[in-house]
Design a protein around this motif. Structure first.
Motif, short mmCIF file in Angstrom:
data_model
loop_
_atom_site.label_atom_id
_atom_site.label_comp_id
_atom_site.label_asym_id
_atom_site.label_seq_id
_atom_site.Cartn_x
_atom_site.Cartn_y
_atom_site.Cartn_z
N TYR A 280 44.95 48.20 40.58
CA TYR A 280 45.50 46.85 40.44
C TYR A 280 44.40 45.80 40.51
CZ TYR A 280 47.91 42.57 41.87
OH TYR A 280 48.33 41.27 41.98
N GLN A 281 43.46 45.98 41.45
CA GLN A 281 42.35 45.04 41.56
C GLN A 281 41.50 45.05 40.29
OE1 GLN A 281 40.75 46.58 45.33
NE2 GLN A 281 41.15 44.58 46.26
N GLU A 282 41.34 46.24 39.71
CA GLU A 282 40.59 46.32 38.46
C GLU A 282 41.35 45.62 37.34
OE1 GLU A 282 37.69 47.14 35.68
OE2 GLU A 282 37.65 47.17 37.87
N VAL A 283 42.69 45.78 37.33
CA VAL A 283 43.51 45.08 36.35
C VAL A 283 43.36 43.57 36.53
CG1 VAL A 283 45.89 44.61 35.63
CG2 VAL A 283 45.17 46.95 36.06
N CYS A 284 43.40 43.14 37.82
CA CYS A 284 43.22 41.70 38.10
C CYS A 284 41.84 41.23 37.66
CB CYS A 284 43.42 41.44 39.59
SG CYS A 284 45.10 41.70 40.19
N ARG A 285 40.83 42.07 37.92
CA ARG A 285 39.47 41.69 37.53
C ARG A 285 39.36 41.57 36.01
NH1 ARG A 285 34.60 43.47 35.97
NH2 ARG A 285 35.42 45.53 35.45
N GLN A 286 39.94 42.55 35.32
CA GLN A 286 39.89 42.51 33.87
C GLN A 286 40.65 41.30 33.34
OE1 GLN A 286 38.16 44.33 31.83
NE2 GLN A 286 37.37 45.80 33.32
N ARG A 287 41.80 41.02 33.95
CA ARG A 287 42.60 39.88 33.51
C ARG A 287 41.86 38.57 33.80
NH1 ARG A 287 46.51 36.22 35.40
NH2 ARG A 287 48.18 35.81 33.92
N SER A 288 41.24 38.50 35.01
CA SER A 288 40.47 37.31 35.35
C SER A 288 39.30 37.13 34.40
CB SER A 288 39.97 37.42 36.80
OG SER A 288 39.16 36.32 37.13
N LYS A 289 38.65 38.27 34.09
CA LYS A 289 37.53 38.21 33.15
C LYS A 289 38.00 37.77 31.77
CE LYS A 289 35.95 42.01 31.56
NZ LYS A 289 35.33 43.33 31.44
N ARG A 290 39.15 38.33 31.34
CA ARG A 290 39.69 37.96 30.04
C ARG A 290 40.11 36.50 30.02
NH1 ARG A 290 39.02 38.52 25.17
NH2 ARG A 290 38.46 40.65 25.76
N THR A 291 40.72 36.05 31.14
CA THR A 291 41.12 34.65 31.23
C THR A 291 39.91 33.74 31.18
OG1 THR A 291 43.07 35.24 32.55
CG2 THR A 291 42.34 32.94 32.63
N GLN A 292 38.87 34.12 31.92
CA GLN A 292 37.64 33.32 31.92
C GLN A 292 37.01 33.31 30.53
OE1 GLN A 292 34.70 34.73 34.68
NE2 GLN A 292 33.46 32.88 34.54
#
Length: 532
Positions: A280-292
């Motif tokens: 989940y943290q990796e998903v959040c990281r990927q999503r945060s990275k994608r959002t950024q």
């Protein structure tokens, strides 16, 4: 009324799910109508204790308590059978008999032996009226009447609580509190695992848009994973350090020990939680990275669209060079305003470039190509626009210098023309020579001024002819003919004025030379007359 309400809640919970919860029937469990002390009989079966009291015991509440307690052990543990201790020392015989008969309906298959602890001086005559041993086949389990001091014939003292002369320590409220913590953690962690699995699995399937939509819809779990993990670790530490039913001294066996899979279950849930939470943290990281990355991309396009749109349009509309020093200065002031607007976007460019550089240093391989493309696009547009601004600034500066030289030359021509338009009445030849020398100097100065004007004009024409297209990747015709005609017209006009002044200087020079000759003849005649 509260008891009936709790019974209704329990029955609703029992009908809706296979797992009972202590929190639903907490007031009933607090009464300690029955409990699993953690002790074992000689067959390793669990000991279930029913401590009857002087007050009338509610059979419904007792049934609820037994149903809950019997839902705790594993099937393997239940297969060994239960030894039930019915403590009737403080109760009446008919209540004891009712409880024993109730066990037939509640737990007949799991009960191996029922030990009815009798008072020392009562029931002797009443026993003959109901012999439990004769009802063994019908009941499905053996029932014996035994005094408290003889209970050790069937159960080891270390497996009996202090109420029956044993050494096993049992704290019912402590066990109940731990049980509530265990059930709360189990419920929250199971629910959290389902939510995290839904989020994580949704991020692994489908195309990019489906993944992002799945993540957006199920992104935030209903409970904080960090809190649940902390609760689980504290519970596991408690399970590992002391028995679940809580004894700091003595030897005891707990119904929440490994036998009942409490500790392994908590460990398994914690392992699963850590695994899913890591994903989940990796998903959040990927999503945060994608959002950024999307935010950067959006800002880049804002910069690019403004520079290629309104910014370029401002430069396209400012193509003139002015027809005088004042006009050129006004255009320079307007250009400074345009540069000020561009500077705000260039500041955004610098910030974006730093963010992209940071992402490139720490980014994944899959993002490098996209990030580099964004950086290259942004840099190309900004550098081209900056070059055009610089070109425009240099062009206006060259135009200002050209008009300044043209104004100086025009003033020189006006001064020379003023001298030529005034009649000269020299007193002698020396003054005529002086006037001729001044005319020659002014004419030479005009020649130098005209030469400088031609150089400035040619430089300005070269800049105009080398002017790049304002639009990126498109051939746009810039209206420079008016500027070129104006520059050439100024130079031609100055050339004509200089030519007229030269012609007038030639005439004035001839006239003054004639006057010099005339003065010379007069001097010669005067000398001859004096000689004669």
């Amino acid at each position: 009324m509260p008891d009936n309400f709790n019974l209704l809640c329990f029955r609703a919970a029992k009908s809706s799910c296979s797992r009972m919860e202590a929190s639903v029937i907490l007031p009933i469990l607090k009464k300690k109508l029955a409990f699993l002390s953690g002790g074992k009989d000689r067959r390793s079966g669990l000991i279930l204790t029913i401590p009857l009291c002087l007050e009338q015991t509610s059979m419904d509440e007792l049934s609820v308590t037994l149903d809950y307690l019997l839902s705790i052990p594993s099937e393997k543990c239940k297969a060994r059978g239960f030894t039930v201790i019915v403590d009737g020392r403080k109760s009446q015989w008919n209540v004891v008999k009712t409880v024993v008969l109730m066990l037939q309906n509640v737990v007949p298959a799991e009960v191996s032996l029922v030990c009815v602890v009798k008072p020392d001086e009562f029931w002797d005559k009443k026993v003959t009226h109901f012999c439990f041993w004769k009802e063994k086949d019908r009941l499905g389990f053996e029932v014996i009447l035994v005094s408290a001091n003889k209970l050790t014939r069937y159960i080891e003292p270390c497996q009996l609580t202090e109420d029956f002369g044993g050494t096993l320590t049992y704290d019912h409220m402590d066990w109940l509190n731990k049980r509530l913590v265990f059930e709360k953690f189990t419920k929250e962690s199971t629910s959290l695992l389902d939510e995290l699995a839904l989020i994580n699995n949704g991020s692994d399937k489908g195309n990019q848009q489906e993944r992002e939509r799945s993540i957006d819809l199920n992104f935030l779990p209903s409970v904080d994973p960090e809190t649940v993990l902390q609760t689980g670790h504290e519970l596991l530490s408690e399970l590992q350090q002391r028995r679940f039913n809580g004894s700091d001294g003595g030897v005891s066996w707990s119904p929440m020990d490994d036998e009942l899979l409490a500790q392994p279950q908590v460990m398994k849930l914690l392992d699963s939680l850590r695994e899913q939470y890591t994903r989940y943290q990796e998903v959040c990281r990927q999503r945060s990275k994608r959002t950024q990355l999307e935010e950067i991309q959006q800002k880049v396009m804002q910069v690019v669209n403004w520079l290629e749109g309104p910014g370029s349009e401002q430069l396209r509309t400012q193509w003139g060079i002015g027809d005088s020093i004042r006009a050129s200065q006004a255009l320079q002031q307007k250009h400074e305003e345009i540069e000020s607007q561009h500077s705000e976007w260039f500041a955004v460019y610098v910030e974006l470039n730093q963010q992209i550089a940071a992402l490139l240093n720490a980014g994944d391989e899959e993002d490098l190509v996209e990030l580099k493309a964004l950086q290259q696009q942004l840099s190309d547009v900004c550098y081209r626009q900056a070059s055009q601004l610089e070109f425009r600034q240099n062009l206006l500066q060259a135009a200002l210098e050209f008009h300044s030289v043209a104004q100086d030359l025009s003033q020189q021509l006006d001064g020379l023309l003023g001298m030529l338009c005034v009649d000269v009445a020299p007193a002698d030849g020396a003054s005529i020579q002086q006037t001729l020398k001044l005319l020659e100097e002014k004419l030479k100065s005009v020649d130098l001024g005209l030469q400088g004007l031609r150089e400035k004009g040619q430089s300005l024409l070269d800049q105009i002819s080398n002017q790049a297209s304002w639009a990126y990747g498109k051939d746009v015709t810039i209206e420079n003919k008016e500027n070129v005609d104006h520059i050439q017209g100024v130079m031609e006009d100055m050339q004509l004025r200089k030519q007229r002044c030269e012609d007038m200087v030639d005439v004035r020079r001839l006239k003054m030379l004639q006057m010099v000759q005339l003065f010379k003849c007069e001097e010669d005649a005067a000398q001859v007359w004096k000689y004669l």
